[in-house]
Design a protein around this motif. Structure first.
Motif, PDB file in Angstrom:
ATOM      1  N   ALA A  53      35.677  34.089  30.678  1.00 18.08           N
ATOM      2  CA  ALA A  53      35.192  35.461  30.527  1.00 18.08           C
ATOM      3  C   ALA A  53      34.315  35.847  31.708  1.00 18.08           C
ATOM      4  N   GLY A  54      34.550  37.054  32.217  1.00 13.73           N
ATOM      5  CA  GLY A  54      33.763  37.570  33.326  1.00 13.73           C
ATOM      6  C   GLY A  54      34.322  37.248  34.696  1.00 13.73           C
ATOM      7  N   GLN A  55      35.335  36.392  34.769  1.00 13.09           N
ATOM      8  CA  GLN A  55      35.859  36.008  36.079  1.00 13.09           C
ATOM      9  C   GLN A  55      36.896  37.010  36.570  1.00 13.09           C
ATOM     10  N   PRO A  56      36.792  37.419  37.832  1.00 10.15           N
ATOM     11  CA  PRO A  56      37.813  38.306  38.401  1.00 10.15           C
ATOM     12  C   PRO A  56      39.078  37.523  38.750  1.00 10.15           C
ATOM     13  N   ARG A  99      38.077  46.445  40.759  1.00 12.93           N
ATOM     14  CA  ARG A  99      38.356  46.972  42.102  1.00 12.93           C
ATOM     15  C   ARG A  99      39.501  46.219  42.743  1.00 12.93           C
ATOM     16  N   ARG A 100      39.482  44.895  42.608  1.00 12.08           N
ATOM     17  CA  ARG A 100      40.567  44.077  43.159  1.00 12.08           C
ATOM     18  C   ARG A 100      41.125  43.229  42.027  1.00 12.08           C
ATOM     19  N   GLY A 101      42.216  43.704  41.433  1.00 12.93           N
ATOM     20  CA  GLY A 101      42.841  42.967  40.347  1.00 12.93           C
ATOM     21  C   GLY A 101      42.213  43.311  39.005  1.00 12.93           C
ATOM     22  N   VAL A 102      41.851  42.269  38.235  1.00 15.35           N
ATOM     23  CA  VAL A 102      41.289  42.475  36.900  1.00 15.35           C
ATOM     24  C   VAL A 102      40.129  41.506  36.684  1.00 15.35           C
ATOM     25  N   THR A 103      39.382  41.732  35.607  1.00 11.73           N
ATOM     26  CA  THR A 103      38.321  40.821  35.190  1.00 11.73           C
ATOM     27  C   THR A 103      38.577  40.416  33.745  1.00 11.73           C
ATOM     28  N   VAL A 104      38.384  39.142  33.428  1.00 11.90           N
ATOM     29  CA  VAL A 104      38.569  38.665  32.063  1.00 11.90           C
ATOM     30  C   VAL A 104      37.478  39.268  31.183  1.00 11.90           C
TER      31      VAL A 104
END
Length: 211
Positions: free
Chosen positions: A18-21, A55-60
């Motif tokens: 959780a919280g990782q891009p 901004r770049r991809g997604v975040t969990v």
């Protein structure tokens, strides 16, 4: 296994906590696929509530306290429904002794892993136990929603995973649920399932990982 299942597994199993891009390029390189299936997988996972656009991809996604409580309340209702349906099917002679034996086996594995201090295996076997109740209910719609809710809860509570302070009670709650299903008592099965989930929710902030 398709790209969606692979990326979902990486998130639910904690490779991406959780919280990782996560970037599309990173997933393309890890999985050896093009951007199109990765982009489609991330779009589906966003719909599942596991990731959000960044901004770049997604975040969990990590559910906040209210969202996590809401997820548990929905889970309590759905697991009451699936337990009730499983018990009704048992009452109507639609379940086999092998079905019930397998349910007991899943509970045994969850209890053994928890008592041995293998928290990751304990959570995994707990999920399999509850998932098998849903399988016995033969309600695909409920099972599908439960999978999504379980995924969200698993990802959002992984960081607080600690040795449960009530392993005996957790196992006892599982056994009561099994007994109610085996007795073909829909109302009692539903009540035990609901109470078990709500009990887990009530101690979540202090003792993560009891499922």
């Amino acid at each position: 296994m398709d790209v969606y299942d692979e990326v979902r597994g990486l998130i639910v199993l904690g490779t991406y906590p959780a919280g990782q891009p996560i970037t599309e390029l990173e997933l393309c390189e890890r999985l050896g696929v093009s951007r199109t299936p990765v982009r489609e997988a991330l779009r589906r996972l966003e719909g599942d509530g596991l990731v959000r656009a960044a901004r770049r991809g997604v975040t969990v996604v990590e559910l906040d306290a209210k969202a996590l409580r809401d997820a548990y309340l929905v889970r309590a209702c759905l697991e009451a429904l699936t337990a009730e349906s499983a018990a009704r099917r048992q009452r109507d002679g639609e379940l086999s002794p092998a079905n019930l034996a397998r349910l007991v086996e899943h509970a045994d594995l969850a209890d053994q892993a928890t008592r041995q201090g293998d928290l990751v295996a304990g959570v995994r076997h707990n999920r399999v136990f509850h998932g098998y109740v849903a399988t016995l209910a033969d309600n695909p719609a409920a099972s599908e929603v439960l999978v999504r809710i379980w995924d969200q809860i698993t990802v959002s509570t992984r960081a607080s995973l600690t040795a449960p302070a009530r392993p005996v009670l957790v196992d006892d709650e599982h056994r009561q649920l099994i007994d109610a299903i085996a007795a073909g008592d829909p109302q009692r099965a539903a009540a035990h399932a609901r109470e078990h989930v709500l009990s887990t929710m009530s101690v979540l902030t202090e003792r993560g990982g009891e499922t």
